[in-house]
Design a protein around this motif. Structure first.
Motif, short mmCIF file in Angstrom:
data_model
loop_
_atom_site.label_atom_id
_atom_site.label_comp_id
_atom_site.label_asym_id
_atom_site.label_seq_id
_atom_site.Cartn_x
_atom_site.Cartn_y
_atom_site.Cartn_z
N ALA A 143 33.85 -57.10 22.40
CA ALA A 143 33.99 -56.30 23.62
C ALA A 143 34.26 -57.19 24.83
O ALA A 143 35.05 -56.84 25.72
CB ALA A 143 32.74 -55.46 23.85
N LEU A 144 33.63 -58.36 24.85
CA LEU A 144 33.84 -59.29 25.96
C LEU A 144 35.28 -59.79 26.00
O LEU A 144 35.92 -59.79 27.08
CB LEU A 144 32.88 -60.47 25.84
CG LEU A 144 33.07 -61.61 26.86
CD1 LEU A 144 32.84 -61.10 28.28
CD2 LEU A 144 32.15 -62.77 26.54
N MET A 149 38.23 -59.18 28.89
CA MET A 149 38.99 -60.26 29.52
C MET A 149 40.48 -60.21 29.15
O MET A 149 41.24 -61.08 29.59
CB MET A 149 38.40 -61.61 29.11
CG MET A 149 36.94 -61.79 29.54
SD MET A 149 36.17 -63.28 28.82
CE MET A 149 37.11 -64.57 29.64
N ALA A 150 40.88 -59.21 28.36
CA ALA A 150 42.27 -59.04 27.92
C ALA A 150 42.76 -60.25 27.14
O ALA A 150 43.94 -60.58 27.16
CB ALA A 150 43.20 -58.76 29.10
N ARG A 201 32.54 -54.81 34.31
CA ARG A 201 31.93 -56.12 34.44
C ARG A 201 31.78 -56.75 33.06
O ARG A 201 31.63 -56.05 32.06
CB ARG A 201 30.55 -56.03 35.10
CG ARG A 201 30.57 -55.55 36.54
CD ARG A 201 31.10 -56.64 37.48
NE ARG A 201 30.99 -56.21 38.88
CZ ARG A 201 31.90 -55.54 39.53
NH1 ARG A 201 33.01 -55.17 38.89
NH2 ARG A 201 31.74 -55.22 40.79
N LYS A 202 31.77 -58.08 33.02
CA LYS A 202 31.63 -58.76 31.74
C LYS A 202 30.31 -58.43 31.08
O LYS A 202 30.24 -58.18 29.87
CB LYS A 202 31.75 -60.27 31.94
CG LYS A 202 33.14 -60.76 32.30
CD LYS A 202 33.18 -62.27 32.44
CE LYS A 202 34.58 -62.75 32.79
NZ LYS A 202 34.64 -64.22 32.95
N GLY A 258 29.34 -53.32 23.91
CA GLY A 258 29.73 -53.78 22.58
C GLY A 258 28.53 -53.97 21.67
O GLY A 258 28.55 -53.55 20.50
N GLY A 259 27.48 -54.58 22.19
CA GLY A 259 26.27 -54.76 21.40
C GLY A 259 25.64 -53.43 21.01
O GLY A 259 25.13 -53.27 19.90
#
Length: 477
Positions: free
Chosen positions: A29-30, A34-35, A104-105, A112-113
């Motif tokens: 997900a991260l 960040m693409a 946001r990151k 995602g988690g």
């Protein structure tokens, strides 16, 4: 080889496995936020608009959801529930969406988690409940394994026939059939299609390389003849070395040096910038490669439809072989879209799948995954250049992808109808087949490959409702 799975295909993982899946889901997900990487090949081309600020997060996430939802709920979840093995459609397509959507990151990591936790803790509960129903549609869905495994064996035959004609396709088909029969007779404990697929893919690659080599030789001979007919080149203004033509080939507007390959190909500058962008985040990609390779080594994850059932049966080396062959079909697609968009694949070129299956322990798997992903990122530009020089090999990958899709669509549809028959006989076939046909008539709101498994789940629920209404008696198995 028996092709019927045990009825107790449970998604029951150890604590270490659960934590690994959760952390990997957070990481994917991260990188999506960040693409840097997404799993869906259809989403990747849209990422350039997002990276360059011409598309919002919400709009890009909507595109990702539209392209992925059918695969998540129609293919990823049913395959995991029926095989007991996780897959990339269930794990990585949702994190594509959640990562892009997060502003946001830290939020991308949390979302995602959370999805990873839902998968490892929630699916097993749903699995247990489904197995207790009067009509156990999850056990019935295991009927899909036989058509998927054996019809998938034929994808090289279709690819050869489409690219090199019916005669070579027929020859490839005869070779594969002979190898399947021989394997079943001599080595009954291994998957009968393993040698056949190997032979088919090697024949396809051999035909393609031979065609490219012959074409290059013909081009060289034509060039030599043209040079001889034109006579010796002359130096001077606008001519050979030192002339104005050479200077123009090396100098752009304002006297700025311009690489020759950029002048020859306008896309080269974009490709170069994309490759540099990905190399800048090499440590993150290495961590991603380590994570994907690690869950593959745990044998709780399969990279494809056939692979999931092979891993569920314990045929690990055959699963590695199948996913290795798939790599040839996706290298050009993943490499070129990554160079064009600046966004890579979550599993890279997918080599981390077969390597992970075969690793003897988690530490070696993590190291191997990190190294493989690093080599892919560093060599991405070179891969693009090589593909440009082998047009027939590049075309072969497109035919492979098309053949894989065709064989799996037929196999999944046939397997779903077998599952419908196990669930409810003629009524089950009527419901599941009817739902599939309605989806076709409505313009396929659910993608074709996912429509049949989704119809089995809906049909199974409907048959249970009819049972509770005393309108249906389950088929005795």
């Amino acid at each position: 080889m028996s092709t019927v799975l045990a009825a107790s295909a449970h998604l029951d993982f150890s604590l270490t496995q659960k934590l690994t899946v959760i952390v990997l889901a957070a990481l994917t997900a991260l990188v999506s936020h960040m693409a840097l990487a997404v799993f869906n090949d259809g989403t990747r081309p849209f990422m350039l608009e997002f990276i360059q600020g011409r598309a919002t997060r919400a709009a890009t996430a909507a595109v990702a959801f539209g392209l992925s939802a059918g695969f998540i709920f129609g293919l990823g979840a049913p395959m995991a529930l029926s095989s007991g093995v996780l897959n990339p459609w269930l794990l990585f397509l949702p994190t594509d969406i959640l990562g892009i959507l997060a502003v946001r990151k830290w939020l991308a990591v949390v979302l995602g988690g959370a999805w990873g936790a839902l998968v490892v803790f929630g699916l097993n509960g749903a699995n247990d409940v489904a197995h207790k129903l009067p009509v156990d549609f999850l056990t019935a869905m295991q009927q899909m394994s036989t058509p998927i495994l054996f019809l998938f064996t034929l994808f090289p035959v279709l690819a050869v026939a489409k690219q090199f004609g019916k005669a070579r396709g027929a020859i490839t088909g005869v070779v594969e059939l002979a190898l399947v029969i021989m394997t079943m007779k001599l080595w009954p404990n291994i998957f009968a299609g393993s040698l056949a697929m190997a032979a088919g893919v090697l024949m396809l690659i051999g035909f393609a390389v031979r065609k490219d080599l012959l074409q290059r030789r013909t081009d060289r001979e034509a060039e030599a003849e043209a040079t001889a007919a034109a006579g010796p080149a002359t130096d001077g203004p606008g001519g050979g070395p030192g002339g104005d033509g050479s200077a123009l080939a090396q100098t752009g507007a304002g006297g700025t040096d311009v690489p020759e390959e950029v002048l020859e190909d306008p896309m080269a500058s974009l490709f170069s910038a994309s490759a540099a962008r990905l190399r800048k985040h090499l440590p993150l990609f290495m961590l991603l490669g380590a994570g994907v390779c690690l869950i593959a080594q745990m044998h709780i994850f399969g990279g494809g439809e056939a692979t999931s059932f092979l891993i569920a049966k314990g045929h690990i080396s055959e699963a590695a072989q199948v996913d290795f062959y798939r790599v040839f079909g996706f290298i050009p697609l993943i490499a070129t879209t990554a160079l064009a968009s600046g966004t890579y694949g979550i599993a890279g070129l997918t080599l981390v799948y077969p390597i992970g299956y075969l690793m003897p322990n988690p530490i070696l798997a993590a190291v191997a995954g990190a190294v493989v992903m690093a080599l892919e990122i560093l060599g991405l530009s070179s891969i693009g250049k090589v593909l440009g020089k082998l047009p027939s090999v590049r075309d072969s990958s497109e035919h492979l992808r098309s053949a894989i899709t065709d064989t799996l669509q037929l196999a999944i549809l046939f397997g779903s109808l077998l599952a419908a028959n196990v669930m409810g006989g003629g009524l089950g076939i009527l419901i599941v087949g009817g739902l599939y046909l309605v989806n076709e008539a409505m313009g396929r709101p659910v993608v074709r490959m996912a429509a049949a498994p989704a119809a089995v789940i809906v049909g199974g629920i409907l048959l249970n409702v009819l049972y509770w209404l005393d309108l249906f008696t389950p088929v005795k198995g």
